[in-house]
Scaffold this motif. Structure first.
Motif, PDB file in Angstrom:
ATOM      1  N   GLU A 152      -1.921 -11.126 -18.029  1.00 57.02           N
ATOM      2  CA  GLU A 152      -3.079 -11.476 -19.143  1.00 57.02           C
ATOM      3  C   GLU A 152      -2.872 -12.929 -19.547  1.00 57.02           C
ATOM      4  O   GLU A 152      -3.549 -13.706 -19.809  1.00 57.02           O
ATOM      5  N   VAL A 202      -7.224 -17.167 -20.064  1.00 53.55           N
ATOM      6  CA  VAL A 202      -6.565 -18.046 -21.263  1.00 53.55           C
ATOM      7  C   VAL A 202      -6.878 -19.477 -21.281  1.00 53.55           C
ATOM      8  O   VAL A 202      -7.573 -20.029 -22.494  1.00 53.55           O
ATOM      9  N   LEU A 206      -4.657 -18.503 -30.407  1.00 56.56           N
ATOM     10  CA  LEU A 206      -4.319 -17.352 -29.481  1.00 56.56           C
ATOM     11  C   LEU A 206      -3.949 -16.152 -30.493  1.00 56.56           C
ATOM     12  O   LEU A 206      -4.167 -15.138 -30.512  1.00 56.56           O
ATOM     13  N   THR A 240      -7.985 -11.403 -27.580  1.00 57.04           N
ATOM     14  CA  THR A 240      -6.716 -11.420 -26.956  1.00 57.04           C
ATOM     15  C   THR A 240      -6.239 -10.010 -27.469  1.00 57.04           C
ATOM     16  O   THR A 240      -6.577  -9.339 -28.421  1.00 57.04           O
ATOM     17  N   LEU A 249      -0.450 -10.178 -27.200  1.00 55.72           N
ATOM     18  CA  LEU A 249      -0.259 -11.377 -27.103  1.00 55.72           C
ATOM     19  C   LEU A 249      -0.392 -12.153 -28.488  1.00 55.72           C
ATOM     20  O   LEU A 249      -0.026 -13.116 -28.794  1.00 55.72           O
TER      21      LEU A 249
END
Length: 173
Positions: free
Chosen positions: A62, A81, A151, A157, A161
């Motif tokens: 991820e 990302v 994030l 997400t 994360l």
């Protein structure tokens, strides 16, 4: 002294009593009573519930590309990302791939993992500080932390994360 599991210890005792018949009568002597601290299992106090929750497991794919690509010295961030970076921090440019890569490596190491590099003096990043030492310019570090903050609350997400991004931010604040 016996070492091992309870079944192993009991097997050892059986073996010893069979090989030494003089001690076998002790096992059959019903006059031996449990000590004053003995309670049958049914009377034991119930176990307290486990209130400690394990942190969510971060999935490497991820965050990071599977290998170090091209002439790079570190692994780049996963395309997913990089796209979040382009949407939240700055449009994609040739140089903009570095901030997401540093952010991904920081989050990965904040979760207690290590990541291989091609840097002779530092073959692995093991802590966020290792990554930040590589991302030297203050402007880059500021942008990386801004992205980690994005994030930590980004709706697309994973929970893991967001959790580890937040953990890193809590650590530095």
């Amino acid at each position: 002294m016996f070492m091992g599991t309870k079944p192993a210890i009991l097997a050892e005792v059986r073996c010893l009593t069979q090989s030494h018949p003089e001690s076998a009568p002790l096992l059959q002597n019903r006059s031996l009573r449990p000590g004053p601290c003995y309670k049958p299992r049914e009377q034991w106090a119930p176990r307290a519930p486990d209130t400690y929750e394990r942190p969510p497991v971060l999935v490497e794919a991820e965050l990071l590309k599977s290998t170090i690509t091209g002439g790079n010295k570190i692994r780049m961030a996963a395309r997913y990302v990089e796209n979040i970076f382009a949407d939240t921090i700055e449009p994609e440019t040739r140089r903009s791939i570095w901030s997401p890569a540093y952010a991904a490596s920081i989050i990965w190491t904040a979760a207690g993992n290590k990541i291989q590099t091609r840097i002779e003096s530092c073959p692995y990043f093991t802590t966020p500080a290792d990554v930040l030492a590589r991302a030297k310019p203050a402007k880059t570090i500021e942008k990386v932390h801004r992205f980690i903050r994005a994030l930590s609350s980004h709706p697309s997400t994973s929970l893991a994360l967001r959790y580890w991004a937040t953990e890193h931010l809590d650590e530095i604040e």
